[in-house]
Scaffold this motif. Structure first.
Motif, PDB file in Angstrom:
ATOM      1  N   PHE A  99       0.816  -1.217   0.000  1.00  0.00           N
ATOM      2  CA  PHE A  99       0.000   0.000   0.000  1.00  0.00           C
ATOM      3  C   PHE A  99       0.851   1.270   0.000  1.00  0.00           C
ATOM      4  N   GLU A 100       0.244   2.349  -0.503  1.00  0.00           N
ATOM      5  CA  GLU A 100       0.767   3.691  -0.281  1.00  0.00           C
ATOM      6  C   GLU A 100      -0.258   4.432   0.559  1.00  0.00           C
TER       7      GLU A 100
ATOM      8  N   VAL B  15       1.314  -9.744  -8.338  1.00  0.00           N
ATOM      9  CA  VAL B  15       1.988  -9.697  -7.043  1.00  0.00           C
ATOM     10  C   VAL B  15       2.614 -11.031  -6.682  1.00  0.00           C
ATOM     11  N   ASP B  16       3.623 -10.962  -5.829  1.00  0.00           N
ATOM     12  CA  ASP B  16       4.289 -12.142  -5.279  1.00  0.00           C
ATOM     13  C   ASP B  16       3.333 -12.854  -4.318  1.00  0.00           C
ATOM     14  N   ARG B  17       3.445 -14.177  -4.198  1.00  0.00           N
ATOM     15  CA  ARG B  17       2.532 -14.951  -3.358  1.00  0.00           C
ATOM     16  C   ARG B  17       2.635 -14.566  -1.875  1.00  0.00           C
ATOM     17  N   ASN B  18       3.785 -14.027  -1.442  1.00  0.00           N
ATOM     18  CA  ASN B  18       3.943 -13.609  -0.055  1.00  0.00           C
ATOM     19  C   ASN B  18       3.579 -12.151   0.181  1.00  0.00           C
ATOM     20  N   GLN B  19       3.180 -11.470  -0.886  1.00  0.00           N
ATOM     21  CA  GLN B  19       2.959 -10.035  -0.786  1.00  0.00           C
ATOM     22  C   GLN B  19       1.640  -9.735  -0.083  1.00  0.00           C
ATOM     23  N   MET B  20       1.669  -8.751   0.793  1.00  0.00           N
ATOM     24  CA  MET B  20       0.472  -8.267   1.458  1.00  0.00           C
ATOM     25  C   MET B  20       0.166  -6.860   0.968  1.00  0.00           C
ATOM     26  N   GLY B  21      -1.130  -6.594   0.754  1.00  0.00           N
ATOM     27  CA  GLY B  21      -1.500  -5.210   0.526  1.00  0.00           C
ATOM     28  C   GLY B  21      -1.174  -4.390   1.761  1.00  0.00           C
TER      29      GLY B  21
ATOM     30  N   VAL C 195      -4.852  -6.801   4.885  1.00  0.00           N
ATOM     31  CA  VAL C 195      -5.450  -6.518   3.582  1.00  0.00           C
ATOM     32  C   VAL C 195      -4.660  -7.270   2.519  1.00  0.00           C
ATOM     33  N   LEU C 196      -5.309  -8.207   1.850  1.00  0.00           N
ATOM     34  CA  LEU C 196      -4.689  -8.888   0.724  1.00  0.00           C
ATOM     35  C   LEU C 196      -4.659  -7.940  -0.474  1.00  0.00           C
ATOM     36  N   PRO C 197      -3.700  -8.110  -1.368  1.00  0.00           N
ATOM     37  CA  PRO C 197      -3.720  -7.275  -2.575  1.00  0.00           C
ATOM     38  C   PRO C 197      -5.036  -7.469  -3.323  1.00  0.00           C
ATOM     39  N   PRO C 198      -5.801  -6.402  -3.564  1.00  0.00           N
ATOM     40  CA  PRO C 198      -7.062  -6.558  -4.302  1.00  0.00           C
ATOM     41  C   PRO C 198      -6.761  -6.858  -5.767  1.00  0.00           C
ATOM     42  N   THR C 199      -7.170  -8.024  -6.229  1.00  0.00           N
ATOM     43  CA  THR C 199      -6.799  -8.466  -7.576  1.00  0.00           C
ATOM     44  C   THR C 199      -8.012  -8.939  -8.354  1.00  0.00           C
ATOM     45  N   ASP C 200      -7.840  -8.975  -9.689  1.00  0.00           N
ATOM     46  CA  ASP C 200      -8.858  -9.584 -10.540  1.00  0.00           C
ATOM     47  C   ASP C 200      -8.560 -11.069 -10.687  1.00  0.00           C
ATOM     48  N   ASP C 201      -9.304 -11.759 -11.549  1.00  0.00           N
ATOM     49  CA  ASP C 201      -9.139 -13.208 -11.685  1.00  0.00           C
ATOM     50  C   ASP C 201      -7.777 -13.599 -12.239  1.00  0.00           C
ATOM     51  N   ALA C 202      -7.091 -12.665 -12.921  1.00  0.00           N
ATOM     52  CA  ALA C 202      -5.769 -12.946 -13.472  1.00  0.00           C
ATOM     53  C   ALA C 202      -4.648 -12.607 -12.490  1.00  0.00           C
TER      54      ALA C 202
END
Length: 353
Positions: free
Chosen positions: A112-113, A203-209, A272-279
């Motif tokens: 996040f920023e 995003v990386d699998r370990n990445q957190m929003g 907060v997980l990175p908000p992502t689309d289906d891809a």
């Protein structure tokens, strides 16, 4: 925390209409307090309807966030605080690890920023408040930004004060019990954006929003887009999605209220997980957390009636200023907080996923 139902992976967070608190009957106020107590015991989050904040104020505030976060990164970076100990100004992506505030290392920085403003010492003339705890704000030169943000702070502060009166009644205290602890409160508004530059869309699998953490102060008033990402941890160590209902504000309890109540009410772990689309590509999600944290010099000790006879309190006494400094040294300055063992144990016991 007790049990709460999840439907299709989304946790049911109680919706509580507080509109009758101001002009309803005593029975109405008692019912509102009882609903808050139930939510605080079983979920730790609640959705507040009837908060009275005009929709126009919400739209102006959201537009102001969009205008600021749309600025070029280098321009935003010029609004960083001169030191990480100063909880003001701009935070670029990948510069914080909120799990450090719990004393738990994270493999990578959070995505996040953010932009922070808060209570300044000049708001309380004559109290000689420490500048380090009540620093001056840093404002961008975005037309209308300051006006919209300050109006949101005014509205959120009024709601937080009302909630503390409801909390006091729910805990069997005089409704003005918390006033002496919050009459020069260290309040901070953190506006968050989860959209990273286009060249970093996967995003990386370990990445957190935003990494797992508890909120540091008394109560948090949260405005957020209705986009999946926010999750809270239950007592079984499982994470659940939370989505705000239209027109509601999410409210959660902070560490200091958990200490006051000896964990009768919990400061709920959330991330907060990175908000992502289906891809797996990041999509926009905005939020703004108004932290009502209490007076820097207020001493927090367990409330009457919250420690069973013959037992010791779960937490030692602390002050608001000391507790916040330890937490912020973790999230903003990268120093492992060693004074949150109970919170750290909850995170370390969580199931992956």
């Amino acid at each position: 925390m007790g049990k709460a139902r999840a439907i299709d992976g989304v946790l049911e967070v109680p919706v509580i209409d507080i509109s009758a608190w101001l002009d309803g009957t005593d029975a109405d106020r008692t019912a509102i307090a009882a609903a808050v107590d139930e939510a605080a015991r079983t979920v730790g989050f609640m959705q507040i309807a009837g908060h009275g904040i005009p929709e126009g104020t919400v739209r102006s505030f959201a537009d102001a966030q969009d205008a600021f976060f749309a600025l070029p990164l280098e321009e935003k970076k010029r609004l960083r605080a001169p030191s990480p100990n100063i909880n003001r100004g701009y935070t670029p992506p990948r510069t914080e690890k909120l799990s450090l505030s719990l004393g738990v290392p994270a493999p990578v920085e959070d995505l996040f920023e953010a932009f922070n403003v808060g209570t300044e010492s000049g708001a309380f003339p004559g109290l000689d408040l420490p500048e380090a705890d009540y620093p001056a704000n840093i404002w961008p030169s975005v037309p209308g930004y300051r006006r919209a943000v300050e109006e949101w702070c005014t509205q959120a502060d009024g709601l937080a004060d009302r909630l503390l009166r409801i909390f006091a009644r729910a805990l069997g205290l005089d409704e003005d019990y918390f006033v002496p602890f919050t009459d020069h409160s260290l309040d901070v508004l953190r506006m968050n954006n989860y959209r990273v530059p286009d060249e970093e869309v996967v995003v990386d699998r370990n990445q957190m929003g935003m990494g797992a953490h508890t909120d540091y102060g008394i109560v948090t008033v949260l405005w957020a887009d209705r986009v999946r990402g926010l999750q809270i941890l239950d007592t079984d160590g499982a994470w659940h999605d939370v989505l705000p209902e239209p027109g509601c504000l999410l409210v959660n309890l902070g560490d200091l209220l958990a200490r006051w109540t000896n964990d009768r009410w919990l400061s709920t772990m959330h991330r907060v997980l990175p908000p992502t689309d289906d891809a797996g590509r990041i999509i926009r999600r905005r939020s703004a957390a108004y932290f009502h944290d209490g007076n820097w010099d207020a001493e927090i000790t367990v409330l009457p009636g919250c420690v069973p006879e013959g037992e010791e309190p779960l937490y030692p006494p602390t002050t608001v200023g000391r507790h916040l400094a330890e937490k912020l040294a973790g999230s903003r300055a990268g120093k492992l907080n060693e004074n949150s063992p109970r919170e750290a144990a909850r995170l370390l016991g969580a199931r992956n996923g």
